[in-house]
Design an enzyme around this catalytic site. Structure first.
Site, PDB file in Angstrom:
ATOM      1  CG  HIS A  65      -1.854   1.126   1.302  1.00 57.84           C
ATOM      2  ND1 HIS A  65      -2.882   1.303   0.399  1.00 57.84           N
ATOM      3  CD2 HIS A  65      -1.938   2.165   2.174  1.00 57.84           C
ATOM      4  CE1 HIS A  65      -3.556   2.403   0.704  1.00 57.84           C
ATOM      5  NE2 HIS A  65      -3.007   2.945   1.772  1.00 57.84           N
ATOM      6  CD  GLU A  82       2.142  -1.693   3.154  1.00 59.63           C
ATOM      7  OE1 GLU A  82       1.697  -2.536   2.333  1.00 59.63           O
ATOM      8  OE2 GLU A  82       2.174  -0.464   2.928  1.00 59.63           O
TER       9      GLU A  82
END
Length: 407
Positions: free
Chosen positions: A302, A313
């Site tokens: 992402h 992330e």
């Protein structure tokens, strides 16, 4: 219990790289940024974005439609037309009652909202378009595609912020495995680079402020990243059961092997700092695909280029995949198209699988040293990919992960 394989048989897109998914693929493979000064944002603290080049959308969707559609719906129709043709389907001959449409969209008709509000303010109520409501409500992206294609099955717009496009793919997967549809037109669309929306994201601290270097502003995983760059785009995938596709002589581009979603339940805009919700979605998506973490050899991250988001992330990817699969983010080249991003990145992941190529993350020489990731940088990397994870996360704590495999 056995369940059918779900195939991706068609792809379509319109992005800041131009019309067609091939243009986006070429752009990301070259690692070439599309961000530039945006005349529509002149005078604002953030005056740049990733805009779609001028194109004759009306030639594809019909010029008589343009006046009554907000741009987010125009883009969706354009991408859907390409995807249906790519899948070698003919809406004149399919059973429309068995065709569903599910589109992700975060903002809806932002351009219409702002333009019509100015009309009301400056010229009075009688100047407001009678088409205001059908132009701005987000569901019209799915509604207009259904109308255009004669798709009479379920029609839904998923609004999970920047995870919306991936949410649409997850819903479509469930419809097909649950035998609610035979074909699903699924994807995402967004055109939100308007003065008010850009200012709102800027005030939230989400956007890069590199107005002196727009092209270099989107820097996923880089140590000097400072926020994302707004973009507009639409991407559509045609999904159907693999056996049905093969029966009509079409070889799947890839398989949508598994999907999963979770919620952080932590903060309205910040991701959970340990990424626990994202990890929950990754684990569940792998279980849905009946894979282990070690089966994944590529991650389309992402990675929007924000400080907190990329950190969370990166930490989850390194925990989940200690064997260090290749990682890329398409947002360095194409910016962040919000509700369209998850679908666009899934479509580009399909091409990575087909072309045995991982595009580089634009504007990044090397990831931040604290990230234990194999981020592809500078040039595309040849790689045979058997299974890939595509991550999408959104404001509100939405986490969606899709697993794609070779068909």
């Amino acid at each position: 219990m056995s369940r059918p394989d779900i195939a991706v048989t068609g792809l379509g897109a319109i992005t800041p790289a131009g019309t067609g998914l091939d243009a986006a693929w070429s752009q990301v493979c070259r690692g070439a940024p599309t961000a530039a000064t945006d005349p529509g944002l002149a005078g604002l603290p953030v005056d740049f974005s990733c805009r779609i080049p001028e194109s004759d959308i009306g030639a594809v969707i019909g010029r008589r439609k343009l006046w009554r559609l907000d741009r987010f719906t125009q883009l969706a129709l354009f991408a859907a037309d390409e995807a249906v043709r790519d899948a070698q389907l003919d809406p004149r001959t399919w059973d429309g009652a068995r065709v569903g449409v599910v589109i992700g969209c975060g903002l809806g008709g932002a351009r219409t909202w702002e333009a019509q509000h100015l009309r009301l303010k400056d010229q009075g109520a009688e100047s407001v378009s009678p088409m205001l409501i059908p132009m701005l409500v987000p569901n019209m992206a799915a509604g207009e595609i259904s109308l255009s294609l004669g798709a009479r099955g379920p029609s839904v717009v998923a609004a999970t912020a920047c995870a919306s496009g991936a949410s649409a793919l997850s819903i479509a997967h469930d419809w097909l495995t649950g035998d609610r549809c035979d074909i699903v037109v699924a994807g995402g669309t967004e055109s939100g680079s308007t003065p008010l929306m850009v200012t709102g994201f800027h005030r939230a601290g989400a956007l890069s402020t590199r107005s002196n270097d727009p092209a270099g502003a989107s820097r996923p995983f880089a140590p000097d990243r400072d926020g994302f760059v707004m973009a507009e785009a639409a991407a559509i995938l045609i999904l159907e059961r693999a056996a049905d596709a093969r029966a009509r002589g079409v070889r799947p581009r890839a398989l949508l092997a598994g999907t999963a979603a979770s919620s952080d339940a932590y903060h309205p805009t910040d991701p959970h700092p340990q990424g626990t919700g994202a990890q929950t979605a990754m684990v569940a998506a792998l279980a849905d695909a009946r894979f282990s973490a070690r089966d994944v050899d590529h991650v389309n991250a992402h990675a929007t280029s924000t400080l907190k988001g990329d950190t969370a992330e990166a930490n989850v990817i390194s925990r989940m995949f200690p064997h260090r699969p290749s990682v890329t983010s398409n947002k360095g080249a194409l910016g962040h198209s919000l509700g369209a991003a998850g679908a666009l990145e899934a479509a580009l992941t399909v091409l990575s699988i087909q072309q045995s190529t991982v595009p580089p993350t634009a504007n990044v020489d090397a990831p931040a040293p604290e990230f234990d990731l194999d981020v592809v940088t500078k040039k595309s990397r040849p790689q045979r990919i058997q299974a890939a994870a595509s991550n999408s996360f959104g404001f509100g704590g939405h986490n969606v992960v899709v697993i794609l495999t070779a068909g």
